[in-house]
Design an enzyme around this catalytic site. Structure first.
Site, PDB file in Angstrom:
ATOM      1  N   PHE A   1       0.869  -1.175   0.000  1.00 23.44           N
ATOM      2  CA  PHE A   1       0.000   0.000   0.000  1.00 23.44           C
ATOM      3  C   PHE A   1       0.910   1.231   0.000  1.00 23.44           C
ATOM      4  O   PHE A   1       1.913   1.267   0.712  1.00 23.44           O
ATOM      5  CB  PHE A   1      -0.893  -0.011   1.246  1.00 23.44           C
ATOM      6  CG  PHE A   1      -1.954   1.053   1.239  1.00 23.44           C
ATOM      7  CD1 PHE A   1      -3.103   0.880   0.494  1.00 23.44           C
ATOM      8  CD2 PHE A   1      -1.794   2.216   1.967  1.00 23.44           C
ATOM      9  CE1 PHE A   1      -4.085   1.867   0.470  1.00 23.44           C
ATOM     10  CE2 PHE A   1      -2.762   3.202   1.950  1.00 23.44           C
ATOM     11  CZ  PHE A   1      -3.919   3.033   1.202  1.00 23.44           C
TER      12      PHE A   1
ATOM     13  N   ARG B   1     -12.964  -4.502  -6.539  1.00 21.27           N
ATOM     14  CA  ARG B   1     -12.548  -5.116  -5.290  1.00 21.27           C
ATOM     15  C   ARG B   1     -13.761  -5.308  -4.382  1.00 21.27           C
ATOM     16  O   ARG B   1     -14.512  -4.369  -4.124  1.00 21.27           O
ATOM     17  CB  ARG B   1     -11.497  -4.234  -4.604  1.00 21.27           C
ATOM     18  CG  ARG B   1     -10.638  -4.948  -3.591  1.00 21.27           C
ATOM     19  CD  ARG B   1      -9.551  -4.036  -3.063  1.00 21.27           C
ATOM     20  NE  ARG B   1     -10.105  -2.914  -2.315  1.00 21.27           N
ATOM     21  CZ  ARG B   1      -9.482  -2.315  -1.309  1.00 21.27           C
ATOM     22  NH1 ARG B   1      -8.275  -2.714  -0.949  1.00 21.27           N
ATOM     23  NH2 ARG B   1     -10.025  -1.298  -0.676  1.00 21.27           N
TER      24      ARG B   1
ATOM     25  N   TYR C   1     -10.281   0.480  11.224  1.00 22.23           N
ATOM     26  CA  TYR C   1     -11.540   0.888  10.589  1.00 22.23           C
ATOM     27  C   TYR C   1     -11.998  -0.056   9.488  1.00 22.23           C
ATOM     28  O   TYR C   1     -13.026   0.183   8.861  1.00 22.23           O
ATOM     29  CB  TYR C   1     -11.440   2.318  10.038  1.00 22.23           C
ATOM     30  CG  TYR C   1     -10.184   2.634   9.258  1.00 22.23           C
ATOM     31  CD1 TYR C   1     -10.024   2.209   7.953  1.00 22.23           C
ATOM     32  CD2 TYR C   1      -9.169   3.381   9.840  1.00 22.23           C
ATOM     33  CE1 TYR C   1      -8.878   2.501   7.248  1.00 22.23           C
ATOM     34  CE2 TYR C   1      -8.018   3.694   9.139  1.00 22.23           C
ATOM     35  CZ  TYR C   1      -7.880   3.252   7.838  1.00 22.23           C
ATOM     36  OH  TYR C   1      -6.733   3.549   7.130  1.00 22.23           O
ATOM     37  N   LYS C   2     -11.262  -1.137   9.245  1.00 22.39           N
ATOM     38  CA  LYS C   2     -11.679  -2.101   8.236  1.00 22.39           C
ATOM     39  C   LYS C   2     -12.450  -3.241   8.911  1.00 22.39           C
ATOM     40  O   LYS C   2     -13.607  -3.061   9.300  1.00 22.39           O
ATOM     41  CB  LYS C   2     -10.466  -2.609   7.457  1.00 22.39           C
ATOM     42  CG  LYS C   2      -9.669  -1.511   6.747  1.00 22.39           C
ATOM     43  CD  LYS C   2      -8.515  -2.076   5.953  1.00 22.39           C
ATOM     44  CE  LYS C   2      -7.569  -0.989   5.454  1.00 22.39           C
ATOM     45  NZ  LYS C   2      -8.186  -0.036   4.521  1.00 22.39           N
TER      46      LYS C   2
ATOM     47  N   ASP D   1       2.474  -5.331   8.353  1.00 21.95           N
ATOM     48  CA  ASP D   1       1.291  -4.481   8.263  1.00 21.95           C
ATOM     49  C   ASP D   1       0.073  -5.408   8.170  1.00 21.95           C
ATOM     50  O   ASP D   1      -0.066  -6.177   7.214  1.00 21.95           O
ATOM     51  CB  ASP D   1       1.391  -3.590   7.023  1.00 21.95           C
ATOM     52  CG  ASP D   1       0.214  -2.634   6.876  1.00 21.95           C
ATOM     53  OD1 ASP D   1      -0.903  -2.982   7.304  1.00 21.95           O
ATOM     54  OD2 ASP D   1       0.397  -1.546   6.302  1.00 21.95           O
TER      55      ASP D   1
END
Length: 396
Positions: free
Chosen positions: A126, A371, A220-221, A195
């Site tokens: 990312f 996605r 937050y995922k 990560d």
């Protein structure tokens, strides 16, 4: 009703996690973007109102003690710990993922010691991880070596200080081999930094079991902490007394209210703290984590359902979508798959806009990827069947 729709009904009826869905604020939209922002747990609004009206509005400064504000970073870290396979006392919550990547990576170089002057970073990472790695390399006098995760074992050597890897590829959903790669990093005498943004809350991680040194992740995922909810930092217990954070804020001081001009780090994972915690979002996250307290709501159960959902989605896509119209870039093998499916599609941006208009929410990643993220706590098999059926209609 189609055969796949009938199967979806039966799968939902047998789903042991189906009842958890009621603990979220949902509508008739099929929400498959929890890998970007998790849905709102129903307990959060009331908790936030209490924090604002009573704890802040009435108790005010007393809440740092009486409402437990001061200890929130480590308390909430201990709630996250079982979800990533860590014992208590090794995780603190606070700051953003980017800030925690910086703390972890610079701290890793310092742990590695003299003579090691190279940082290996996932070339497919990312973007923020790559940006932070490049800056950390410049600040520590290290060379930066971007390679794919598969290439990591072949480039490790006596110069390697730290290796920064993503557990799950954010574009494709590929799950990288954390145990084997961590072992390879350790065999070279380097420090492993992981990560976990796209794996925590979706699948077992095993930080303690596999000897991971440092890890970071967002909340937050799949942890459903809300937009911009604070990230976390894991420091393996055996390394805590040597972990030298590049951001030695007053909250990580051994005597934070001593106000001494010289810095002395706190014991344990607390030295990963920096400044004053963001209490409103932190306590919203604490409320969100309560969905994991129910009987049978384990990370193993979530993983089993995640694989069943993604398998079923791929089957439905093969049935409903015209041959050759989309191509899955997510590994078929369960051991190599996170909790998302990425489909390559030439007009992906336009297709996703039309899916959202028809009540199926995923996201688009440049240049050609659709996605879809599957959060097993609130996504069901009927959702999966509907999403694939609508996708088939849209791409025709």
């Amino acid at each position: 009703m189609s055969e796949l729709a009938l199967r979806a009904e039966k799968l939902d009826a047998a789903d042991e996690l189906a009842g958890v869905r009621a603990q979220f604020v949902l509508d008739d939209v099929v929400y498959l973007d929890g890998n970007s922002l998790g849905a709102l747990p129903a307990s959060v609004p009331g908790r936030v109102e209490d924090v604002v009206r009573r704890q802040w509005g009435e108790l005010r400064i007393r809440s740092w003690d009486e409402s437990g504000w001061w200890t929130a970073p480590e308390r909430i870290g201990d709630r996250i710990a079982p979800l990533v396979g860590a014992a208590a006392g090794q995780i603190v919550v606070g700051d953003s993922t980017s800030v925690n990547v910086f703390k972890a990576l610079v701290g890793a170089v310092r742990l590695a010691g003299e003579g090691r002057d190279e940082i290996v970073v996932d070339a497919t990472t990312f973007p923020t991880d790559g940006y932070i790695a490049e800056s950390a390399a410049r600040m520590t006098g290290c060379a930066l070596r971007p390679v794919t995760p598969a290439e990591v074992p072949g480039v490790l050597g006596d110069r390697t200080a730290a290796v920064l890897l993503n557990h799950v590829d954010y574009r494709t959903g590929r799950l990288h081999d954390l145990p084997a790669l961590t072992a390879a990093v350790h065999a070279a005498g380097a420090v492993a930094v992981w990560d976990l943004c796209h794996s925590a809350g979706a699948l077992p991680v095993g930080l303690d079991e596999h000897g991971v040194d440092l890890a970071v992740g967002c909340t937050y995922k799949y942890l459903n902490g809300g937009p911009g909810s604070p990230a976390y930092l894991y420091v393996r217990r055996e390394l805590q007394d040597r972990f030298d954070s590049p951001l030695p804020g007053w909250n990580s001081h051994a005597e934070p209210f001593g106000m001494r001009p010289s810095y002395e780090p706190a014991a344990g994972a607390l030295r990963g703290r920096v400044g004053t915690p963001d209490i409103l979002s932190m306590l919203a996250l604490e409320a969100a984590l309560e969905v994991w307290d129910g009987d049978g709501v384990s990370i193993e159960a979530v993983r089993a359902k995640s694989l069943a959902l993604t398998d079923f989605f791929l089957e439905c896509v093969a049935s409903y979508v015209p041959s050759g119209r989309v191509e899955s870039v997510t590994p078929v093998a369960c051991a190599e798959r996170g909790s998302q499916v990425a489909l390559r599609c030439a007009d992906a941006g336009d297709v996703m806009k039309r899916l959202i208009e028809r009540g199926v929410v995923g996201d688009f990643r440049h240049p050609d990827v659709l996605r879809f993220g599957f959060t097993p706590l609130y996504v069901g098999f009927a959702d999966v069947e509907r999403a694939a059926r609508v996708l088939g209609d849209v791409v025709r």
